[in-house]
Design a protein around this motif. Structure first.
Motif, PDB file in Angstrom:
ATOM      1  N   GLY A 110      17.263 -13.300  52.188  1.00 18.85           N
ATOM      2  CA  GLY A 110      16.176 -12.450  52.661  1.00 18.85           C
ATOM      3  C   GLY A 110      16.540 -10.978  52.615  1.00 18.85           C
ATOM      4  N   SER A 111      17.768 -10.653  52.999  1.00 18.83           N
ATOM      5  CA  SER A 111      18.183  -9.250  52.998  1.00 18.83           C
ATOM      6  C   SER A 111      18.319  -8.709  51.578  1.00 18.83           C
ATOM      7  N   VAL A 112      18.775  -9.540  50.632  1.00 21.22           N
ATOM      8  CA  VAL A 112      18.881  -9.103  49.237  1.00 21.22           C
ATOM      9  C   VAL A 112      17.495  -8.802  48.670  1.00 21.22           C
ATOM     10  N   MET A 113      16.526  -9.674  48.936  1.00 18.10           N
ATOM     11  CA  MET A 113      15.169  -9.418  48.455  1.00 18.10           C
ATOM     12  C   MET A 113      14.563  -8.194  49.138  1.00 18.10           C
ATOM     13  N   GLY A 114      14.832  -8.037  50.441  1.00 19.29           N
ATOM     14  CA  GLY A 114      14.333  -6.863  51.140  1.00 19.29           C
ATOM     15  C   GLY A 114      14.914  -5.581  50.577  1.00 19.29           C
ATOM     16  N   ALA A 115      16.202  -5.609  50.247  1.00 19.35           N
ATOM     17  CA  ALA A 115      16.838  -4.434  49.650  1.00 19.35           C
ATOM     18  C   ALA A 115      16.276  -4.150  48.267  1.00 19.35           C
ATOM     19  N   GLY A 116      15.956  -5.222  47.526  1.00 17.40           N
ATOM     20  CA  GLY A 116      15.355  -5.031  46.211  1.00 17.40           C
ATOM     21  C   GLY A 116      13.999  -4.361  46.291  1.00 17.40           C
ATOM     22  N   LEU A 117      13.215  -4.715  47.310  1.00 17.31           N
ATOM     23  CA  LEU A 117      11.887  -4.121  47.478  1.00 17.31           C
ATOM     24  C   LEU A 117      11.944  -2.752  48.127  1.00 17.31           C
ATOM     25  N   GLY A 118      13.080  -2.422  48.764  1.00 13.21           N
ATOM     26  CA  GLY A 118      13.190  -1.170  49.479  1.00 13.21           C
ATOM     27  C   GLY A 118      13.423   0.037  48.595  1.00 13.21           C
ATOM     28  N   ARG A 119      13.853  -0.171  47.359  1.00 12.69           N
ATOM     29  CA  ARG A 119      14.083   0.952  46.443  1.00 12.69           C
ATOM     30  C   ARG A 119      12.901   1.116  45.512  1.00 12.69           C
ATOM     31  N   PHE A 127      22.473 -20.302  67.877  1.00 14.20           N
ATOM     32  CA  PHE A 127      21.520 -20.782  66.891  1.00 14.20           C
ATOM     33  C   PHE A 127      22.276 -21.237  65.638  1.00 14.20           C
ATOM     34  N   SER A 128      21.916 -22.429  65.145  1.00 13.24           N
ATOM     35  CA  SER A 128      22.535 -22.927  63.919  1.00 13.24           C
ATOM     36  C   SER A 128      21.827 -22.299  62.725  1.00 13.24           C
ATOM     37  N   LEU A 129      22.087 -21.021  62.525  1.00 13.97           N
ATOM     38  CA  LEU A 129      21.372 -20.227  61.534  1.00 13.97           C
ATOM     39  C   LEU A 129      21.935 -20.450  60.142  1.00 13.97           C
ATOM     40  N   SER A 130      21.066 -20.399  59.147  1.00 11.38           N
ATOM     41  CA  SER A 130      21.508 -20.461  57.760  1.00 11.38           C
ATOM     42  C   SER A 130      21.898 -19.068  57.290  1.00 11.38           C
ATOM     43  N   PRO A 140      14.653 -20.452  63.710  1.00 14.34           N
ATOM     44  CA  PRO A 140      15.558 -19.487  63.077  1.00 14.34           C
ATOM     45  C   PRO A 140      15.533 -19.538  61.557  1.00 14.34           C
ATOM     46  N   ALA A 141      15.271 -20.716  60.986  1.00 13.88           N
ATOM     47  CA  ALA A 141      15.221 -20.832  59.528  1.00 13.88           C
ATOM     48  C   ALA A 141      14.101 -19.997  58.936  1.00 13.88           C
ATOM     49  N   ILE A 142      12.989 -19.914  59.663  1.00 13.40           N
ATOM     50  CA  ILE A 142      11.853 -19.119  59.193  1.00 13.40           C
ATOM     51  C   ILE A 142      12.043 -17.651  59.546  1.00 13.40           C
ATOM     52  N   ALA A 143      12.540 -17.410  60.752  1.00 10.02           N
ATOM     53  CA  ALA A 143      12.640 -16.029  61.229  1.00 10.02           C
ATOM     54  C   ALA A 143      13.760 -15.252  60.557  1.00 10.02           C
ATOM     55  N   ALA A 144      14.884 -15.908  60.287  1.00  9.40           N
ATOM     56  CA  ALA A 144      16.071 -15.194  59.794  1.00  9.40           C
ATOM     57  C   ALA A 144      15.824 -14.425  58.498  1.00  9.40           C
ATOM     58  N   PRO A 145      15.284 -15.066  57.432  1.00 11.52           N
ATOM     59  CA  PRO A 145      15.086 -14.296  56.206  1.00 11.52           C
ATOM     60  C   PRO A 145      14.054 -13.190  56.362  1.00 11.52           C
ATOM     61  N   LEU A 146      13.036 -13.411  57.216  1.00 13.13           N
ATOM     62  CA  LEU A 146      12.032 -12.365  57.423  1.00 13.13           C
ATOM     63  C   LEU A 146      12.625 -11.162  58.159  1.00 13.13           C
ATOM     64  N   VAL A 147      13.365 -11.433  59.236  1.00 13.25           N
ATOM     65  CA  VAL A 147      13.959 -10.344  60.012  1.00 13.25           C
ATOM     66  C   VAL A 147      14.991  -9.597  59.174  1.00 13.25           C
ATOM     67  N   THR A 168      24.302  -8.462  60.880  1.00 16.79           N
ATOM     68  CA  THR A 168      23.772  -8.257  62.233  1.00 16.79           C
ATOM     69  C   THR A 168      22.997  -9.481  62.702  1.00 16.79           C
ATOM     70  N   VAL A 169      22.143 -10.007  61.834  1.00 15.67           N
ATOM     71  CA  VAL A 169      21.345 -11.185  62.182  1.00 15.67           C
ATOM     72  C   VAL A 169      22.239 -12.398  62.432  1.00 15.67           C
ATOM     73  N   ILE A 170      23.236 -12.613  61.568  1.00 15.72           N
ATOM     74  CA  ILE A 170      24.104 -13.789  61.675  1.00 15.72           C
ATOM     75  C   ILE A 170      24.952 -13.741  62.944  1.00 15.72           C
ATOM     76  N   LEU A 171      25.553 -12.578  63.225  1.00 15.04           N
ATOM     77  CA  LEU A 171      26.397 -12.459  64.416  1.00 15.04           C
ATOM     78  C   LEU A 171      25.578 -12.627  65.696  1.00 15.04           C
ATOM     79  N   ALA A 172      24.366 -12.083  65.707  1.00  9.65           N
ATOM     80  CA  ALA A 172      23.509 -12.239  66.883  1.00  9.65           C
ATOM     81  C   ALA A 172      23.155 -13.706  67.104  1.00  9.65           C
ATOM     82  N   SER A 173      22.860 -14.433  66.018  1.00 13.26           N
ATOM     83  CA  SER A 173      22.494 -15.846  66.151  1.00 13.26           C
ATOM     84  C   SER A 173      23.688 -16.681  66.596  1.00 13.26           C
ATOM     85  N   SER A 174      24.888 -16.347  66.110  1.00 15.08           N
ATOM     86  CA  SER A 174      26.084 -17.082  66.530  1.00 15.08           C
ATOM     87  C   SER A 174      26.311 -16.921  68.031  1.00 15.08           C
TER      88      SER A 174
END
Length: 410
Positions: free
Chosen positions: A284-293, A274-277, A138-145, A264-270
């Motif tokens: 990850g979502s902040v960087m994704g949003a930065g690249l999305g504009r 999953f002991s998600l960060s 989850p540590a690797i997958a969470a920021p990517l997803v 969405t990712v955090i609630l699904a992992s809870s």
């Protein structure tokens, strides 16, 4: 409440202290983008986040059960082991807070618990399959997803709002951003407060005050929720600055997309235990949003430092916890030495932090340079139609009196 020995009482107090640091360390996860875009005033934002963290603590115990029942062998754990684990986690939280890096409190706790357990009972006492499937993957997958979801959501919001009135659209997205920030806060309480519940429950089982495989008692749930809420209200302003302004510059549309994706990712992992960060997910979502504009960029110098901190969290906390466990092995005086070291180190870090105070009055100020790559991308990439972007600072040549600037216009 169960009868507590002195060492169990120390462990419970230390666990709640960790929960408090978890709260102010991770306030940025919920409120950094909301504060940076001006959707909420800083003090209002952290107050709202604190209340929802407390509510979220009562919604589930799945993550708490992962920690108390799954990660390590309960039968080989002494309360001193858990105390040592908490020492490693707290010190890592404070060090990364001091330098304003959004590292994972969850992984600091996991690393501390693994390191102290290995030092006490050997590698066999750690359930490697649980560590891999419910912590490392989850540590690797969470920021990517979360990052991909936020990037596509950001692009979708700009496409859908292309013909909308600019001011009305911005107002609507600010309202949506407040709602999504509340959802992240609720998710954070649901996920992160449970980690402390799990640690306290594990300590009570190890000390003989609870039967094995017990769920967290109500007083544990309540105290963990209150501790993380208080820490959240204090506000980890240094990390809020990095998350809100240091990684990228966000508009309300991006903030809304980033927070909704992360929640969405955090609630699904809870729900899955999953002991998600939450830090990894939100970053990850902040960087994704930065690249999305179009015209949006990520400050990769800051991101690189953050990635390094992520990689060091588990081993660094594990090493400190293992050393602390070795010292506690000398008996009561060893435990006292570790406790004094924790208090002294924490006080020293706080004193250093007073040299440059970051609070709600200057949290949106940033000294992070744009960098050559970031500036070049921003200069050549046009913004989307109907939007305006802020000026991008360009470093002045040596000897120049004033820094040059370029401004992209819609």
């Amino acid at each position: 409440m169960e009868n507590l020995s002195l060492i169990l009482a120390i462990v419970v107090v230390t666990a709640l202290a960790f929960d408090f640091t978890n709260g102010f360390h991770d306030t940025a996860n919920a409120m950094a983008t909301t504060i940076s875009t001006g959707a909420l005033k800083p003090k209002v934002a952290v107050a709202m986040s604190a209340v929802l963290n407390l509510v979220g603590a009562f919604l589930s115990v799945e993550v708490a059960n992962t920690i108390s029942k799954g990660l390590v062998d309960e039968s080989g754990i002494r309360p001193e082991v858990i105390f040592a684990a908490l020492v490693g986690a707290i010190l890592w939280n404070l060090l990364t807070w001091l330098v304003g890096l959004p590292s994972s409190s969850s992984h600091a706790l996991m690393g501390g618990l693994v390191g102290a357990t290995i030092a006490s009972a050997g590698m066999g006492a750690v359930h490697g399959d649980v560590l891999v499937t419910k912590v490392l993957i989850p540590a690797i997958a969470a920021p990517l997803v979360a990052g991909l979801a936020a990037m596509f959501a950001t692009r979708l919001t700009y496409v859908m709002g292309r013909k909308a009135d600019g001011k009305a659209s911005a107002k609507g997205y600010r309202a949506g951003q407040i709602a999504s920030a509340g959802l992240v806060s609720l998710a954070h309480g649901t996920n992160d407060a449970q980690k402390t519940m799990g640690i306290i429950t594990l300590a009570l089982v190890a000390g003989g005050s609870l039967a094995p495989d017990s769920d967290p008692p109500m007083w544990v749930i309540l105290s963990a929720g209150v501790a993380i809420a208080l820490g959240t209200y204090l506000g980890g302003w240094r990390i809020i600055r990095t998350m809100g302004k240091g990684l990228t510059d966000l508009q309300p549309q991006q903030g809304f997309a980033a927070q909704t994706s992360a929640a969405t990712v955090i609630l699904a992992s809870s729900h899955l235990g999953f002991s998600l960060s939450t830090t990894h997910s939100v970053s990850g979502s902040v960087m994704g949003a930065g690249l999305g504009r179009k015209g949006g960029v990520v400050r990769w110098s800051t991101a690189t430092r953050m990635f390094v901190a992520w990689g060091l969290t588990l081993p660094a906390a594990a090493l400190v916890a293992a050393l602390a466990e070795w010292v506690t092995g000398f008996g009561s005086w060893g435990t006292a030495v570790v406790a004094l070291f924790l208090v002294g180190s924490s006080a020293a870090i706080w004193k250093v932090s007073r040299r440059e105070v970051v609070d709600h009055t200057n949290v949106n100020d940033t000294e992070e340079p744009a960098g050559v790559v970031t500036t070049a991308i921003a200069m050549v990439t046009p913004p989307p139609a109907g939007t305006a972007t802020a000026p991008v600072a360009v470093p002045a040549p040596a000897g120049a009196a004033e820094p040059a600037a370029s401004q992209a216009t819609a």
